[in-house]
Enzyme design. Structure first.
Site, PDB file in Angstrom:
ATOM      1  N   ARG A  51       1.270 -22.533   7.363  1.00  0.00           N
ATOM      2  CA  ARG A  51       2.355 -23.358   7.923  1.00  0.00           C
ATOM      3  C   ARG A  51       3.599 -22.566   8.289  1.00  0.00           C
ATOM      4  O   ARG A  51       4.169 -22.736   9.352  1.00  0.00           O
ATOM      5  CB  ARG A  51       2.779 -24.438   6.923  1.00  0.00           C
ATOM      6  CG  ARG A  51       2.088 -25.748   7.090  1.00  0.00           C
ATOM      7  CD  ARG A  51       2.059 -26.443   5.750  1.00  0.00           C
ATOM      8  NE  ARG A  51       1.292 -25.615   4.834  1.00  0.00           N
ATOM      9  CZ  ARG A  51      -0.031 -25.675   4.709  1.00  0.00           C
ATOM     10  NH1 ARG A  51      -0.694 -26.556   5.369  1.00  0.00           N
ATOM     11  NH2 ARG A  51      -0.682 -24.860   3.899  1.00  0.00           N
ATOM     12  N   THR A  52       4.042 -21.716   7.378  1.00  0.00           N
ATOM     13  CA  THR A  52       5.336 -21.084   7.630  1.00  0.00           C
ATOM     14  C   THR A  52       5.267 -20.189   8.865  1.00  0.00           C
ATOM     15  O   THR A  52       6.091 -20.298   9.773  1.00  0.00           O
ATOM     16  CB  THR A  52       5.801 -20.291   6.390  1.00  0.00           C
ATOM     17  OG1 THR A  52       5.810 -21.186   5.286  1.00  0.00           O
ATOM     18  CG2 THR A  52       7.195 -19.728   6.585  1.00  0.00           C
ATOM     19  N   LYS A  80       0.073   2.123   5.436  1.00  0.00           N
ATOM     20  CA  LYS A  80       0.163   3.595   5.476  1.00  0.00           C
ATOM     21  C   LYS A  80       1.328   4.105   4.640  1.00  0.00           C
ATOM     22  O   LYS A  80       1.596   5.300   4.603  1.00  0.00           O
ATOM     23  CB  LYS A  80       0.379   4.059   6.926  1.00  0.00           C
ATOM     24  CG  LYS A  80      -0.691   3.633   7.897  1.00  0.00           C
ATOM     25  CD  LYS A  80      -0.347   4.167   9.289  1.00  0.00           C
ATOM     26  CE  LYS A  80      -1.253   3.605  10.346  1.00  0.00           C
ATOM     27  NZ  LYS A  80      -0.730   3.882  11.699  1.00  0.00           N
ATOM     28  N   ARG A 101       8.050 -12.577   5.391  1.00  0.00           N
ATOM     29  CA  ARG A 101       7.512 -13.002   4.089  1.00  0.00           C
ATOM     30  C   ARG A 101       6.988 -11.771   3.385  1.00  0.00           C
ATOM     31  O   ARG A 101       6.317 -10.927   3.997  1.00  0.00           O
ATOM     32  CB  ARG A 101       6.390 -14.013   4.286  1.00  0.00           C
ATOM     33  CG  ARG A 101       5.622 -14.269   2.998  1.00  0.00           C
ATOM     34  CD  ARG A 101       4.692 -15.436   3.093  1.00  0.00           C
ATOM     35  NE  ARG A 101       5.434 -16.689   3.146  1.00  0.00           N
ATOM     36  CZ  ARG A 101       4.875 -17.887   3.038  1.00  0.00           C
ATOM     37  NH1 ARG A 101       3.567 -17.991   2.896  1.00  0.00           N
ATOM     38  NH2 ARG A 101       5.601 -18.973   3.081  1.00  0.00           N
ATOM     39  N   HIS A 129      12.661 -19.582  -0.775  1.00  0.00           N
ATOM     40  CA  HIS A 129      11.954 -19.944   0.462  1.00  0.00           C
ATOM     41  C   HIS A 129      12.836 -20.942   1.223  1.00  0.00           C
ATOM     42  O   HIS A 129      12.530 -22.135   1.299  1.00  0.00           O
ATOM     43  CB  HIS A 129      10.600 -20.560   0.098  1.00  0.00           C
ATOM     44  CG  HIS A 129       9.640 -20.731   1.233  1.00  0.00           C
ATOM     45  ND1 HIS A 129       9.999 -20.597   2.566  1.00  0.00           N
ATOM     46  CD2 HIS A 129       8.317 -21.049   1.234  1.00  0.00           C
ATOM     47  CE1 HIS A 129       8.930 -20.818   3.316  1.00  0.00           C
ATOM     48  NE2 HIS A 129       7.908 -21.093   2.543  1.00  0.00           N
TER      49      HIS A 129
HETATM   50  C1  NCD Z   1       4.697 -22.441  -0.110  1.00  0.00           C
HETATM   51  C2  NCD Z   1       5.015 -20.967  -0.308  1.00  0.00           C
HETATM   52  O1  NCD Z   1       4.544 -20.139   0.453  1.00  0.00           O
HETATM   53  O2  NCD Z   1       5.792 -20.707  -1.196  1.00  0.00           O
HETATM   54  N1  NCD Z   1       3.973 -22.672   1.044  1.00  0.00           N
HETATM   55  C3  NCD Z   1       4.662 -22.921   2.194  1.00  0.00           C
HETATM   56  O3  NCD Z   1       5.369 -22.082   2.686  1.00  0.00           O
HETATM   57  N2  NCD Z   1       4.584 -24.154   2.704  1.00  0.00           N
HETATM   58  C4  NCD Z   1       4.075 -23.069  -1.290  1.00  0.00           C
HETATM   59  C5  NCD Z   1       2.853 -22.443  -1.874  1.00  0.00           C
HETATM   60  O4  NCD Z   1       2.321 -21.461  -1.361  1.00  0.00           O
HETATM   61  O5  NCD Z   1       2.375 -23.002  -2.865  1.00  0.00           O
END
Ligand code: NCD
Length: 306
Positions: A51-52, A80, A101, A129
């Site tokens: 999703r993100t 690397k 991320r 997040h």
């Molecule tokens: C979350 C995350 O990555 O922290 N997912 C997301 O971004 N919707 C929650 C999770 O991974 O449990």
């Protein structure tokens, strides 16, 4: 130039503006279709995501911009041995804005120190997040009509769940919020949130182990997955993973207008039989994620659409 590492990097007024902008984007998508023509978003994902990453990419494409990036550390020069600092130095000359991320807490912050473009933290380890929080806030505001005066239960892995940490940081700034922290003993909220955020702000909160004991009081229930990838051994994860399962029978204990949120991915913590309940808003929540990311990109790039 602005970076967003935590929800606290945005003031309450700015959050309000972003949510208003997101609502306008949802209502009038065509108006924004060329707002970012010629601009590029880099998605630097050193950790899995559906999703993100895809909602960031959809957001930029919806704005007329383009996207580039990588979706795992293995497919980047990190494998690397390249540092985040060197990577972002280069990406700064390839793109206009970046979402990162990383499994290590603070990695996007390090990137922001070397970056010439805005860096958005798209999840750093078990830490923060902030853009998930934007999606959560838009869901609450759209479905409940307000961001104040409610009791919210946060359930599951409160230790490693970065979405919970960010949501708490964002919500303490609104009046009349009561938190019920529902977790097994081993997965309680870390002290740096319980003491430094909740207690330091005289925030009303209580802790419960049993979901059933908390459910009747709640206006919102935020379920989370046990964060398998942050456990040091498989055995502990297996012991914890099905600690909470929200099913129809448990949901019967909740108020008729209690909302169920979940950042997703869901594993076993919400039975699929709950999906059809009108109180389940987690799939909508993922859709709101695109609008808030569009609004955030426009805000950080200082693009105004009249
Ligand atoms: C979350 C995350 O990555 O922290 N997912 C997301 O971004 N919707 C929650 C999770 O991974 O449990």
């Amino acid at each position: 130039m602005r970076h967003v590492m935590s929800p606290l990097d945005l003031s309450v007024e700015e959050l309000e503006q972003i949510l208003n902008l997101a609502a306008d984007i949802k209502a009038n998508p065509k108006k924004y279709a060329h707002a970012c023509d010629g601009k590029k978003l880099a998605t630097l994902f050193y950790e899995p995501s559906t999703r993100t990453r895809l909602s960031f990419e959809a957001a930029m494409l919806n704005l007329g911009g383009s996207v580039l990036g990588f979706s795992s550390a293995d497919s980047s020069s990190a494998s690397k041995g390249e540092s985040v600092a060197d990577t972002i130095r280069i990406i700064s000359s390839y793109a206009d804005i970046c979402a990162m991320r990383h499994p290590k807490e603070g990695a996007p912050y390090v990137a922001s120190m070397y970056s010439k473009i805005p860096v958005i933290n798209a999840g750093d380890g078990g830490h923060q997040h902030p853009t998930q929080t934007l999606a959560d806030l838009m869901t609450i505001r759209s479905e409940k009509g307000r961001l104040d005066h409610f009791t919210i239960g946060l359930c599951g892995d409160l230790k490693f769940g970065r979405t919970v940490h960010s949501l708490i940081k964002a919500l303490i700034r609104y009046p009349g919020i009561r938190f019920v922290l529902i977790s097994p003993e081993e997965l309680r909220l870390p002290d740096y949130i319980r003491d430094d955020v909740l207690k330091a702000n005289n925030q009303d909160f209580r802790e419960e182990v049993r979901l059933e004991d908390a459910l009747p009081d709640l206006d919102l229930l935020y379920m989370t997955r046990v964060q398998k990838e942050r456990f040091f051994n498989e055995e502990d994860y297996v012991r914890m993973k099905d600690f909470y399962i929200l099913d129809k029978a448990k949901l019967a204990l909740a108020k008729d207008d209690m909302l169920v949120l979940h950042p997703l991915p869901r594993v076993n913590e919400i039975a699929t039989e709950v999906d059809d309940d009108p109180r389940a808003v987690y799939f909508k929540q993922a859709q709101y994620g695109v609008y808030v990311r569009m609004a955030l990109i426009l805000t950080l790039l200082e693009v105004e659409v009249c």
